[in-house]
Scaffold this active site. Structure first.
Site, short mmCIF file in Angstrom:
data_model
loop_
_atom_site.label_atom_id
_atom_site.label_comp_id
_atom_site.label_asym_id
_atom_site.label_seq_id
_atom_site.Cartn_x
_atom_site.Cartn_y
_atom_site.Cartn_z
N VAL A 1 0.89 -1.03 -0.02
CA VAL A 1 -0.18 -0.18 0.13
C VAL A 1 0.83 1.22 -0.06
CG1 VAL A 1 -1.84 1.38 1.10
CG2 VAL A 1 -1.88 -1.17 1.48
N LYS A 2 0.67 2.19 -0.86
CA LYS A 2 1.25 3.45 -1.08
C LYS A 2 0.87 4.57 -0.14
CE LYS A 2 3.19 4.70 -4.86
NZ LYS A 2 3.31 5.07 -6.30
N ILE A 3 1.48 4.79 0.69
CA ILE A 3 1.17 5.79 1.65
C ILE A 3 2.10 7.07 1.54
CG2 ILE A 3 0.65 6.56 4.05
CD1 ILE A 3 -1.28 4.52 3.46
#
Length: 220
Positions: free
Chosen positions: A83-85
């Site tokens: 997941v890109k945060i």
């Protein structure tokens, strides 16, 4: 240094994997939008089924709880999801929570060593410094990659660096020299990496020389 494709185009991803040189994919909302109006979850799941390694998929929420909720849902889509945060205050808090839940995070939109330090401290599996965008404003994007790599190496931290926002083949060479674990590149740049006019000339000449002597163009 491993190579990822920075795209959401299924045909390009499939070709890269078939060549045996692409081991992961990074996407973002802008890249997905280029594919038209699609079912986001379905598209990501298809990418994950093609790619043998990590597939980074970005949240859209800008507050911590929203990021966490989105990330928990996205992480269920496939085993190889990352997941890109974003590298913001809210993103740091979300990364810390997700790390404790064993959800892998790509700490993205990173433009400084300070941001990388916080992302690594929060437990991000990957940090993505954006080289091209730093170059665009007159900074040395690859120097930031180098400094982040040195910091992680010195403290023996497990976080890996993904050199992102790569614009051309020289960026790939520079990322390798800087020690980046991964370079994520556009499909066009991937193809340019193998192209050289002297190779084309050599292939043609070998075929011509063989044809003149052997006739049928076959070696067996």
């Amino acid at each position: 240094m491993r190579l990822f494709l920075d795209t959401a185009n299924i045909d390009h991803i499939r070709h890269g994997v078939e060549m045996g040189i692409v081991s992961g994919v990074t996407t973002n909302p802008s890249l997905v939008s280029k594919e038209g109006k699609v079912n986001y979850q379905k598209l990501v799941k298809e990418i994950c089924s093609i790619v043998p390694g990590p597939v980074s998929t970005e949240v859209l929420s800008q507050n911590t709880q929203g990021m966490i909720s989105e990330a928990r849902e996205i992480a269920k889509w496939a085993d190889n999801i990352v997941v890109k945060i974003p590298a913001s205050i809210e993103g740091v808090k979300a990364t810390s929570v997700l790390n404790r839940e064993n959800i892998k995070v790509n700490f993205t939109l990173c433009f400084s060593v300070n941001q990388a330090l916080l992302g690594a401290a929060a437990g991000a599996a990957f940090i993505s410094p954006f080289v091209g965008r730093l170059d665009d404003i007159g900074e040395d994007g690859m120097k930031v990659v180098f400094d982040i790599v040195q910091f992680l190496r010195y403290y023996q931290l497990p976080t890996q660096v993904i050199a992102a926002s790569m614009r051309h083949t020289q960026h790939c060479i520079m990322a390798a020299k800087a020690g980046a674990h991964i370079a994520t590149i556009p499909y066009k740049v991937l193809l340019q990496m193998i192209q050289h006019p002297l190779t084309d000339i050599g292939i043609k000449r070998f075929a011509q020389d063989w044809q003149e002597v052997m006739g049928d163009g076959r070696v067996a």
